[in-house]
Write a protein that holds these residues in place. Structure first.
Motif, PDB file in Angstrom:
ATOM      1  N   GLU A 163       0.620   2.373  10.261  1.00 14.12           N
ATOM      2  CA  GLU A 163       1.900   1.743   9.898  1.00 14.12           C
ATOM      3  C   GLU A 163       2.118   1.617   8.395  1.00 14.12           C
ATOM      4  O   GLU A 163       2.195   0.523   7.859  1.00 14.12           O
ATOM      5  N   GLY A 164       2.227   2.707   7.717  1.00 16.90           N
ATOM      6  CA  GLY A 164       2.514   2.587   6.299  1.00 16.90           C
ATOM      7  C   GLY A 164       2.495   3.911   5.569  1.00 16.90           C
ATOM      8  O   GLY A 164       2.330   4.975   6.164  1.00 16.90           O
ATOM      9  N   LYS A 183      -7.122   0.230  14.198  1.00 14.33           N
ATOM     10  CA  LYS A 183      -5.716   0.124  14.596  1.00 14.33           C
ATOM     11  C   LYS A 183      -5.522  -0.928  15.682  1.00 14.33           C
ATOM     12  O   LYS A 183      -4.515  -1.639  15.701  1.00 14.33           O
ATOM     13  N   SER A 237      -1.658  -1.261   7.237  1.00  8.07           N
ATOM     14  CA  SER A 237      -1.881  -2.508   7.974  1.00  8.07           C
ATOM     15  C   SER A 237      -3.354  -2.863   8.080  1.00  8.07           C
ATOM     16  O   SER A 237      -3.711  -4.024   8.284  1.00  8.07           O
ATOM     17  N   SER A 275      -2.257   7.003   7.100  1.00  7.00           N
ATOM     18  CA  SER A 275      -0.846   6.644   6.954  1.00  7.00           C
ATOM     19  C   SER A 275      -0.108   6.828   8.271  1.00  7.00           C
ATOM     20  O   SER A 275       0.769   6.026   8.632  1.00  7.00           O
TER      21      SER A 275
END
Length: 348
Positions: free
Chosen positions: A148-149, A112, A291, A144
């Motif tokens: 970011e997604g 991250k 990401s 998730s």
């Protein structure tokens, strides 16, 4: 990107009572792999030393406390904990589940924060990882949240790619969870990942029906006619090459899957049974739509053979190289879409 194309690959150790440690060691016993990446195992020196001794491995490793200390050309072990861990191969153990999540969370945090380039996760036991601090069905849902997604389980080989509308949910809940928003979102994710992560300019996507024979005009369920078909029609109007729904029972046996870049299954076993039948041991679980890049082998903890030296590391090795290739593809895609010369040409 790291210097000399030596991508930093973080590896979560998985369930220590399973085959994760064995397949990791077997993979890096081939020193040539260190020419492609710099691996970091998230565990502890004591754990890896125990695994080395148990499996009679000659691997050497470098103990570190943060990714920046990793030495290129060596196997690195990032110490997530210091205490001894009681490993009992083949046994389900809640305490071992805690260490699996400690490893996974630490590696995810570094991904991250761009301290590693790629995350490869060894298998976990979805039952013994559950706790007050971790109440997710598995890796995908946590990723998730952190990356970011909307993560999508994408099972892949070079010639077969299968995505899921629903993944780790009971069969009794599948129909109630499939709606226009979900279908549109998942197909958008698959279309984007095929372009960005696999370099396919105009992807062709097949969608399998929810019910047997796609409902047989409502005789065996109405979801295909009332939800799936109208949604696919709307998606096609946007220019995406999306086809279906196809009857799932004959789709793979007829080799129709070879005509498409990806297949979307309605639920877990509808997609994973044919996928694993056709490619078991060579498949990779890739979490699309995030990401960061995360891959995993296509199998579980295999308690029945854990600790016996019998585990096949082929899928883990595929997961490693697939993660590296996807990361490279994303870099190339980013260059293509942010080319300043291309922008100038468009303005003239």
């Amino acid at each position: 990107m790291r210097k000399e194309e030596k991508f930093l690959v973080g590896i979560s150790i998985g369930d220590l009572n399973g085959i994760g440690g064995e397949i990791i060691l077997k993979t890096f016993e081939d020193n040539r792999i260190l020419d492609f990446c710099t691996p970091i195992i998230y565990a502890s020196n004591k754990v890896v030393a125990f695994l080395k001794s148990h499996f009679k491995s000659n691997l050497n490793f470098n103990g570190i406390h943060k990714p920046e200390q990793a030495i290129h050309g060596k196997l690195n072990v990032l110490n997530v904990w210091k205490e001894n861990v009681a490993i009992n191969f083949g046994k389900e153990d809640a305490k071992i589940g805690e260490y699996a999540i400690k490893s996974f969370k630490a590696a995810t945090n570094d991904l991250k924060n761009n301290k590693i380039d790629i995350l490869v996760t060894a298998p976990i036991n979805k039952h013994n990882i559950q706790s007050e601090s971790f109440s997710f069905p598995g890796h995908t849902d946590y990723l998730s949240q952190e990356l970011e997604g909307d993560g999508l389980m994408f099972m892949i080989t070079e010639n077969l790619k299968v995505g899921l509308l629903t993944d780790h949910v009971p069969v009794s809940e599948v129909s109630s969870k499939i709606n226009k928003k979900l279908i549109t979102s998942k197909i958008e994710t698959i279309n984007n990942t095929l372009k960005k992560d696999f370099g396919i300019r105009k992807p062709k996507i097949a969608v399998l029906g929810i019910n047997p024979h796609t409902g047989d005009n409502g005789v065996i369920g109405k979801e295909d006619d009332e939800v799936l078909r109208p949604t696919l029609l709307e998606i096609r109007k946007t220019g995406k090459l999306v086809f279906g729904p196809y009857s799932a029972d004959s789709f793979f046996g007829s080799n129709n899957y070879k005509n498409f870049d990806a297949i979307v299954a309605a639920y877990h076993d509808q997609g994973l049974i044919p996928f694993k039948t056709l490619s078991f041991g060579q498949g990779v679980n890739f979490t699309a739509g995030l990401s960061g890049v995360r891959t995993s082998p296509d199998h579980g903890t295999a308690y029945e053979i854990a600790g016996k030296g019998q585990a096949d590391n082929s899928s883990f090795k595929e997961a490693l190289f697939t993660g590296i290739q996807i990361f490279k593809n994303r870099q190339q895609f980013k260059k293509m879409t942010t080319n300043p010369l291309k922008k100038q040409t468009q303005k003239i």
